[in-house]
Write a protein that holds these residues in place. Structure first.
Motif, PDB file in Angstrom:
ATOM      1  N   ASN A 170      -3.444   4.608  -1.356  1.00  0.00           N
ATOM      2  CA  ASN A 170      -4.281   5.190  -0.305  1.00  0.00           C
ATOM      3  C   ASN A 170      -4.112   6.711  -0.379  1.00  0.00           C
TER       4      ASN A 170
ATOM      5  N   GLN B 115       0.839  -1.200   0.000  1.00  0.00           N
ATOM      6  CA  GLN B 115       0.000   0.000   0.000  1.00  0.00           C
ATOM      7  C   GLN B 115       0.873   1.249   0.000  1.00  0.00           C
TER       8      GLN B 115
ATOM      9  N   GLU C  62      -4.896   6.553   7.681  1.00  0.00           N
ATOM     10  CA  GLU C  62      -4.992   5.459   8.646  1.00  0.00           C
ATOM     11  C   GLU C  62      -6.420   4.927   8.726  1.00  0.00           C
ATOM     12  N   LEU C  63      -7.394   5.845   8.738  1.00  0.00           N
ATOM     13  CA  LEU C  63      -8.798   5.429   8.782  1.00  0.00           C
ATOM     14  C   LEU C  63      -9.167   4.650   7.526  1.00  0.00           C
ATOM     15  N   GLN C  64      -8.729   5.152   6.377  1.00  0.00           N
ATOM     16  CA  GLN C  64      -9.055   4.498   5.110  1.00  0.00           C
ATOM     17  C   GLN C  64      -8.429   3.107   5.025  1.00  0.00           C
ATOM     18  N   SER C  65      -7.232   2.960   5.595  1.00  0.00           N
ATOM     19  CA  SER C  65      -6.570   1.654   5.563  1.00  0.00           C
ATOM     20  C   SER C  65      -7.329   0.637   6.408  1.00  0.00           C
ATOM     21  N   LYS C  66      -8.151   1.125   7.349  1.00  0.00           N
ATOM     22  CA  LYS C  66      -8.957   0.247   8.200  1.00  0.00           C
ATOM     23  C   LYS C  66     -10.352   0.015   7.626  1.00  0.00           C
ATOM     24  N   GLY C  67     -10.587   0.579   6.421  1.00  0.00           N
ATOM     25  CA  GLY C  67     -11.867   0.351   5.763  1.00  0.00           C
ATOM     26  C   GLY C  67     -12.899   1.434   5.986  1.00  0.00           C
ATOM     27  N   VAL C  68     -12.507   2.524   6.633  1.00  0.00           N
ATOM     28  CA  VAL C  68     -13.457   3.614   6.892  1.00  0.00           C
ATOM     29  C   VAL C  68     -13.612   4.468   5.629  1.00  0.00           C
TER      30      VAL C  68
ATOM     31  N   ASP D 159      -3.817  10.872   9.315  1.00  0.00           N
ATOM     32  CA  ASP D 159      -4.933  10.331  10.103  1.00  0.00           C
ATOM     33  C   ASP D 159      -6.023   9.776   9.183  1.00  0.00           C
TER      34      ASP D 159
END
Length: 207
Positions: A143, A76, A152-158, A149
């Motif tokens: 990404n 990524q 990081e959220l997008q990498s968690k699927g948000v 920040d």
């Protein structure tokens, strides 16, 4: 134009196949890149004499590509970019950005191996294909976010854009920009408590 393929070409064939392609495609890409030969008697003899070596070389390159693919597949690249509240980038993310991001992680990828179709112009996590060999393809992700920040959220699927829209919607409602709707009213009907009292009623109240 009729040509002899010197390597596997997607949607055309594999080593040794004789196929017909558009003249421009052959002259501008396949022949200069040494991916094919014109299919004439002389070149057929050259190819047959070199076939075993070509197939051996191809197998070795495929093996190396498969090894590289094991470490590259799923990588990524985080790219921080300025964007509007609607998620549109002020600019775009292109092949060079992907190659540079992978290089920072120690992956040696040529820009000609990166397949994007078109530049990325929206925030979010985007899938990018990397062709390490005509027979070996892996997938990496770009990404693209406005901050670490958000990335990081997008990498968690948000879904950052959806979350941002919901927050703005909630803020607008909190500030009173949305009025409560009376479900008993017909479209266009004005609530009774908003109507001015008739003149006669005012007179009776005064009496």
């Amino acid at each position: 134009m009729e040509i002899i393929l010197l390597e596997r070409i997607e949607k055309l064939g594999t080593i040794g196949d004789v196929v017909n392609v558009r003249d421009g495609y052959a002259r501008n890409f396949l022949l200069p890149q040494k991916k094919a030969l014109r299919a004439n008697d002389a070149n057929r003899k050259v190819f047959e004499a070199s076939r075993e070596r070509l197939e051996t070389d191809n197998a070795e390159r495929r093996t190396e590509a498969e090894k590289q693919g094991k470490t590259l597949d799923g990588a990524q690249v985080v790219l921080i970019r300025a964007a509007s509240n609607a998620g549109h980038l002020y600019g775009s993310v292109n092949v060079r950005d992907i190659v540079a991001g992978l290089a920072e992680q120690g992956h040696d990828v040529d820009k000609r191996q990166v397949i994007m179709g078109s530049p990325i112009k929206m925030l979010g996590v985007h899938t990018v294909t990397v062709a390490l060999h005509p027979e070996v393809r892996v997938t990496v992700t770009a990404n693209v976010a406005r901050s670490d920040d958000e990335a990081e959220l997008q990498s968690k699927g948000v879904d950052v854009l959806a979350q941002m829209f919901e927050e703005e919607h909630a803020a607008a409602a909190h500030e009173g920009f949305q009025e409560a709707i009376d479900p008993t009213l017909e479209p266009g009907e004005i609530p009774a408590d908003m109507l001015d009292a008739p003149a006669g009623d005012d007179a009776e109240d005064a009496a």
